[in-house]
Scaffold this active site. Structure first.
Site, PDB file in Angstrom:
ATOM      1  N   THR A 171     -21.261  38.890  25.594  1.00 20.52           N
ATOM      2  CA  THR A 171     -22.042  37.584  25.334  1.00 20.52           C
ATOM      3  C   THR A 171     -23.109  37.192  26.446  1.00 20.52           C
ATOM      4  O   THR A 171     -22.649  37.465  27.464  1.00 20.52           O
ATOM      5  CB  THR A 171     -21.082  36.632  24.626  1.00 20.52           C
ATOM      6  OG1 THR A 171     -20.453  36.771  23.522  1.00 20.52           O
ATOM      7  CG2 THR A 171     -21.612  35.042  24.618  1.00 20.52           C
ATOM      8  N   ASP A 202     -17.247  30.736  18.861  1.00 18.27           N
ATOM      9  CA  ASP A 202     -17.596  29.428  19.505  1.00 18.27           C
ATOM     10  C   ASP A 202     -19.018  29.380  20.002  1.00 18.27           C
ATOM     11  O   ASP A 202     -19.742  28.308  19.988  1.00 18.27           O
ATOM     12  CB  ASP A 202     -16.729  29.374  20.971  1.00 18.27           C
ATOM     13  CG  ASP A 202     -17.007  30.566  21.826  1.00 18.27           C
ATOM     14  OD1 ASP A 202     -17.092  31.597  21.336  1.00 18.27           O
ATOM     15  OD2 ASP A 202     -17.261  30.263  22.979  1.00 18.27           O
ATOM     16  N   GLY A 225     -13.453  33.540  21.145  1.00 20.82           N
ATOM     17  CA  GLY A 225     -14.136  32.278  20.417  1.00 20.82           C
ATOM     18  C   GLY A 225     -12.960  31.572  19.697  1.00 20.82           C
ATOM     19  O   GLY A 225     -13.166  30.356  19.695  1.00 20.82           O
TER      20      GLY A 225
HETATM   21  N1  ASP Z   1     -17.231  33.835  22.347  1.00 22.78           N
HETATM   22  C1  ASP Z   1     -17.755  35.148  21.675  1.00 22.78           C
HETATM   23  C2  ASP Z   1     -17.152  34.862  20.220  1.00 22.78           C
HETATM   24  O1  ASP Z   1     -15.977  34.609  20.035  1.00 22.78           O
HETATM   25  C3  ASP Z   1     -17.687  36.466  22.309  1.00 22.78           C
HETATM   26  C4  ASP Z   1     -17.974  36.626  23.569  1.00 22.78           C
HETATM   27  O2  ASP Z   1     -17.957  35.695  24.497  1.00 22.78           O
HETATM   28  O3  ASP Z   1     -18.199  37.826  23.981  1.00 22.78           O
HETATM   29  O4  ASP Z   1     -17.944  35.152  19.184  1.00 22.78           O
END
Ligand code: ASP
Length: 305
Positions: A171, A202, A225
């Protein structure tokens, strides 16, 4: 200016030196593009959007072009952007085919009276603004496809940057403080590999994966998340500063190294305040990250130290 490209099980030695250099070069390019805007007197909002656009265009990170596969074999992306000066915000979720989800999130903020558009409606909004839709081939990536193949017949869904093998992770996010002391945050993601049922993480949720308020801080998160949602992570950092008088570094560390861990979450965040202080805590082995300050301090990192 601070950016991240995802936190996770990034263990030293698993990646080839060439791959490491590729990641660092990609982070450096995004950082410099965003920083140049600040240096020329541009706004924190423009800087974070530009840096995230850059990371979205790289196949290395789990956002835009490099987004992971869902259980249906598609790519569903989420993004959010927030202006700390006005506390205006825009977010999109479950969108497909859009090259730069963060720009669509900004358009939600700038061109509608809404904050958050999701799924089919968000796509109709994009089409009304003449966004071109990329074909699935644009988002296809052999490594991500294999990640998905490995778990697609199971109920598992996973963080793409939590696998103990060499890979492409992350991300992406950016936070910045401009010359006027305004701060902003932007976050963009493909979510988690093999996600289904319209799962939303999230990242696009204001106050959870992304938040900005000139009074306290601008925050962009990365990690599992589901735990970040339950921890209301980004706003929690802001609250600890506002209500408990903690510094940015204290508040960010309290949330990532204590509160998120207590509920079983792994990940990290990047943050700035209106004085240009920065924090980049993570409770995982590593986090792709980079920062540059007006005193010409600059660092690009992957592992714990
Ligand atoms: N936080 C992101 C999610 O849960 C994933 C990530 O940080 O790569 O969609």
């Amino acid at each position: 200016m601070v950016i991240h490209g995802g936190a996770g099980t990034l263990v030293k030695g698993l990646m080839t030196p060439e791959k490491e250099e590729e990641y660092k070069a990609a982070l450096n390019e995004a950082l410099e593009k965003g920083y140049a805007i600040l240096e020329n007197g541009g706004s924190a909002m423009d800087a974070v959007e530009t840096a995230v656009n850059n990371l979205e265009d790289s196949p290395l990170f789990n956002a835009g072009k490099g987004s992971v596969f869902t259980n249906d074999g598609t790519h569903e992306m989420d993004a959010a952007i927030m202006d700390g000066k006005t506390r205006d915000a825009g977010a999109v979720s479950l969108i497909t085919g859009i090259k730069n989800p963060i720009s669509l999130a900004r358009d939600v903020m700038d061109k509608t009276d809404h904050v958050f558009l999701a799924g089919e409606g968000a796509m109709r909004f994009a089409k009304s603004l003449d966004y071109t839709l990329e074909t699935p081939e644009y988002f296809y990536d052999e490594h991500r496809y294999q990640q998905w193949q490995n778990i697609k017949d199971s109920d598992k869904f996973e963080l793409d940057h939590s696998m103990k093998k060499e890979g492409k992770f992350g991300t992406v996010g950016a936070v910045a403080c401009d010359k006027s002391g305004n701060i902003a945050a932007a976050t963009s993601t493909g979510g988690m590999t093999n996600k289904r049922w319209g799962r939303v993480g999230d990242s696009p949720m204001i106050g959870v994966g992304n938040y900005a308020n000139n009074k306290t801080c601008a925050v962009s998160c990365t990690g599992s998340g589901e735990f970040f949602i339950r921890g209301v992570v980004a706003y929690d950092v802001s609250c600890l500063m506002e209500y408990k008088g903690m510094t940015l570094v204290e508040a960010a560390s309290e949330v990532i190294n204590k509160r998120v861990l207590e509920i079983g979450g792994d990940g990290g965040l990047i943050a700035v305040d209106a004085k240009g202080n920065i924090a980049m805590p993570f409770n995982t082995e590593g986090m792709y990250r980079a920062f540059k300050t007006s005193e010409e301090k600059k660092e690009i990192g992957i592992y714990k130290d």
